[in-house]
Design an enzyme around this catalytic site. Structure first.
Site, PDB file in Angstrom:
ATOM      1  N   ASP A 150      85.584 -73.719  -5.215  1.00 32.69           N
ATOM      2  CA  ASP A 150      85.519 -72.140  -4.916  1.00 32.69           C
ATOM      3  C   ASP A 150      84.417 -71.822  -6.820  1.00 32.69           C
ATOM      4  O   ASP A 150      85.705 -72.746  -7.088  1.00 32.69           O
ATOM      5  CB  ASP A 150      86.863 -71.653  -5.389  1.00 32.69           C
ATOM      6  CG  ASP A 150      87.104 -71.282  -3.737  1.00 32.69           C
ATOM      7  OD1 ASP A 150      87.225 -72.142  -3.481  1.00 32.69           O
ATOM      8  OD2 ASP A 150      88.279 -69.924  -3.915  1.00 32.69           O
ATOM      9  N   LYS A 213      83.814 -64.945  -2.542  1.00 38.68           N
ATOM     10  CA  LYS A 213      84.808 -64.608  -2.152  1.00 38.68           C
ATOM     11  C   LYS A 213      84.341 -63.391  -3.594  1.00 38.68           C
ATOM     12  O   LYS A 213      83.712 -63.450  -4.079  1.00 38.68           O
ATOM     13  CB  LYS A 213      85.410 -66.089  -2.774  1.00 38.68           C
ATOM     14  CG  LYS A 213      86.389 -65.258  -4.013  1.00 38.68           C
ATOM     15  CD  LYS A 213      87.192 -66.717  -3.475  1.00 38.68           C
ATOM     16  CE  LYS A 213      88.541 -66.664  -5.168  1.00 38.68           C
ATOM     17  NZ  LYS A 213      88.858 -68.018  -4.891  1.00 38.68           N
ATOM     18  N   LYS A 249      86.405 -63.420   1.466  1.00 35.24           N
ATOM     19  CA  LYS A 249      87.731 -64.017   1.151  1.00 35.24           C
ATOM     20  C   LYS A 249      87.816 -63.022  -0.725  1.00 35.24           C
ATOM     21  O   LYS A 249      87.409 -63.306  -1.056  1.00 35.24           O
ATOM     22  CB  LYS A 249      87.896 -65.563   0.695  1.00 35.24           C
ATOM     23  CG  LYS A 249      88.995 -65.633  -0.179  1.00 35.24           C
ATOM     24  CD  LYS A 249      89.000 -67.182  -1.042  1.00 35.24           C
ATOM     25  CE  LYS A 249      90.223 -67.343  -1.637  1.00 35.24           C
ATOM     26  NZ  LYS A 249      90.624 -68.584  -2.772  1.00 35.24           N
TER      27      LYS A 249
END
Lengths: 313, 286
Positions: A150, A213, A249
């Site tokens: 991430d 995300k 996400k």
């Protein structure tokens, strides 16, 4: 825009800028209205039970605190594998998300469980570090066994219009990831407008992101329904343009089962069934899992449960 | 020229959850009649989800309320008595609308305020009366002290004010928080009491008051795994066995008094019913 243009590297910042600013603007009132409308949909009984199980299987169980210890990570991994020790029918979560120096602990704890280890990297959460440091951070996490990375984008560069720098950074991290999946955190709370969210989404997808995300969870507001709606529209349109499916996400601020189910409705209505799988949609959360388990037990036993019956972290 | 007529400002009776006055999540209400059978007001008809929200609010408030010093809790309860006194006329008026004579209504309101003050005084004294310093065979100071049980669900009796304060005050004075299901036929005084509680330094969520059908709400509260005790004083007799059975699910403490006389000396029973005894062994000389 042709498929080739979307997969080729942009020649210059001007070209990228022209492309991103050529994206249609987001109707703010419309997006908020649609998200609010979908949030009122009533999901009950068997559909609710299925939604709760699906949501559990999409959770990226996260601990990103300065005070994290190997013990806490191991406890979190145990919970990821068997969220409710009393009920083996509860599905396991999708991944455990930790800082890069704790990846090896999580990898060992989750060995053979089929749960991925995700690691934040690139000077999370601020992203303020030299590119070499960000790449080293990423390589270390991948070497330790992280299957998902991430990363955070450089919001400073994005907001000042230096899109090419953001693009090249994402592309470089993607290369450093090797086989690991790359999730690109846009930190929508700092991007100010929905137009910027749409541009950042396309930029990240063009640069090779496997997931986009919403947030680090360290900035408020974190994930919101309208922002997620804009990002889901982006992945839907990107698939129509290139055929490649990018996941979404939302992370941060999703604490109740009711919230989680609202997100699932949004996914279903925006991107479609193809995204209703942990491979394309994840929910970054820590306290959400307990509420999902409490709701699940309420459905199973018919009485309201309490936080006393579940682990704290 | 005639005097202009004023627009009637009618009160909306809502629920009291977490220090706020929300309508029922279900949107339902039911009509409450005065003594003559005429329309008095609409009361909210709480649903099981309102009960769930009330339990969450009570749980959230428990840490802070139970952590206060008994002296501070006593002060806040006394402050509530001051507010009750200030609204004395309003309570008398409400009891009269509900059918009590002037003398009876006045006597009940006075008794209710006195009852509240009486319980307020117990806040920092109960520990001395039911706690103890125990002689033990070893070099230890050994103390037993009463600790609050947790979240208490209270099914309030039909006595609209005296009965109501007589079940709420003993629960919260020791540090518990509560979810109260008000009397089904006489719910309005409970909401007026909630207005008193909301304006007297009582932290939100310590007392939560629901109005509606007891038979609908009581089973959910009795079975709720995050409720630690139930007071079945106002529960319909035919419902009591099933409520006790549901309460056994997480070993709730159950208080099931019969034929309460609210004007009699209450004794300590209602306070000691909702405390746990904690015993501490402390080494001598440390």
């Amino acid at each position: 825009m042709s498929t080739e243009t979307l997969t080729d590297a942009p020649g210059s910042n001007a070209e990228l800028r022209a492309y991103l600013h050529g994206l249609p603007g987001v109707d703010q009132v419309g997006a908020e209205e649609r998200a609010a409308r979908l949030a009122t949909r009533s999901i009950k009984t068997t559909a609710k039970a299925a939604a709760i199980d699906l949501a559990i299987s999409m959770v990226d169980l996260t601990t990103l605190e300065g005070a994290d210890t190997p013990g806490k990570v191991r406890a979190l991994c145990a919970k990821a594998m068997r969220p409710d020790p009393e009920d083996p029918s509860v599905p396991k979560v999708a991944a455990v998300c930790v800082y890069s120096d704790l990846v090896d602990v999580a990898v060992r704890a989750l060995d053979g469980s089929g749960i991925a280890v995700a690691s934040v990297a690139t000077a999370f959460p601020a992203g303020r570090a030299p590119l070499e440091a960000k790449l080293a951070d990423t390589r270390a996490a991948v070497a330790a066994g992280a299957a998902e990375i991430d990363m955070v984008i450089d919001r400073g560069a994005f907001l000042s219009g230096d899109y090419l720098k953001v693009y090249e950074e994402i592309a470089a991290v993607k290369q450093a990831c090797g086989d690991a999946h790359l999730k690109v955190i846009l930190e929508t709370g700092e991007l100010v407008t929905y137009d910027n969210v749409r541009r950042a989404s396309w930029l990240a997808m063009r640069a090779g992101a496997d997931f986009i995300k919403t947030s680090t969870g360290k900035v408020s507001p974190a994930a919101t329904l309208p922002v997620t709606l804009v990002m889901l529209e982006a992945v839907r349109d990107f698939r129509a343009a290139t055929g490649r499916r990018v996941g979404v996400k939302p992370a941060g601020g999703i604490r109740t089962a009711k919230d989680a189910i609202r997100y699932l409705v949004l996914v279903k209505e925006t991107a479609g069934d193809d995204w209703l799988t942990p491979r394309r949609f994840r929910i970054g959360a820590s306290s959400l899992l307990n509420d999902l388990l409490m709701q699940r037990r309420k459905l199973a036993t018919g009485v309201y449960s309490g936080p006393d019956y579940f682990t704290l972290d | 020229m005639s005097e202009p007529t004023r627009l009637a400002v009618r009160k909306t009776y809502k629920l009291f959850i977490g220090g706020a006055f929300p309508r029922s999540e279900s949107g339902r209400s039911y009509v409450v009649h005065d003594a003559k059978g005429a329309f008095w007001a609409n009361a909210s008809q709480a649903s099981r989800k309102d009960a769930r929200d009330a339990v969450s609010a009570a749980r959230k408030a428990f840490g802070g309320w139970s952590g206060r010093t008994p002296y501070n809790r006593g002060q806040i309860l006394y402050r509530i008595a001051e507010m009750l006194e200030g609204r004395r006329g309003q309570f008398i008026e409400e009891l009269r609308t509900a059918g009590a004579g002037k003398a009876a209504a006045t006597a009940e309101v006075d008794a209710a305020i006195d009852r509240w003050v009486w319980y307020a005084g117990w806040a920092d004294k109960l520990g001395a009366v039911v706690g103890s310093a125990n002689p033990v065979a070893g070099p230890f100071f050994n103390f037993s002290t009463p600790e609050p049980t947790g979240v208490v669900a209270v099914i309030a009796p039909d006595s609209p004010l005296l009965g109501l304060v007589s079940v709420i005050a003993p629960v919260i004075v020791t540090g518990n928080t509560c979810v109260v299901v008000a009397s089904e036929p006489a719910p309005l005084t409970a909401i007026t009491l909630a207005e008193v509680l909301a304006t007297s330094d009582l932290p939100g969520g310590v007392v939560n008051i629901l109005t509606g059908r007891r038979a609908e709400l009581a089973p959910w509260l009795a079975a709720h795994m995050d409720v630690n005790a139930v007071d079945l004083t106002g529960a319909p007799a035919d419902l009591v066995p099933s409520l006790e059975e549901a309460a056994a699910g997480n070993l709730k403490r159950v208080l099931r008094p019969e034929g309460e006389d609210w004007t009699a000396d209450p004794g300590l029973g209602r306070m000691t019913a909702f405390v746990e005894t904690k015993t501490v062994w402390h080494p001598v000389g440390v």
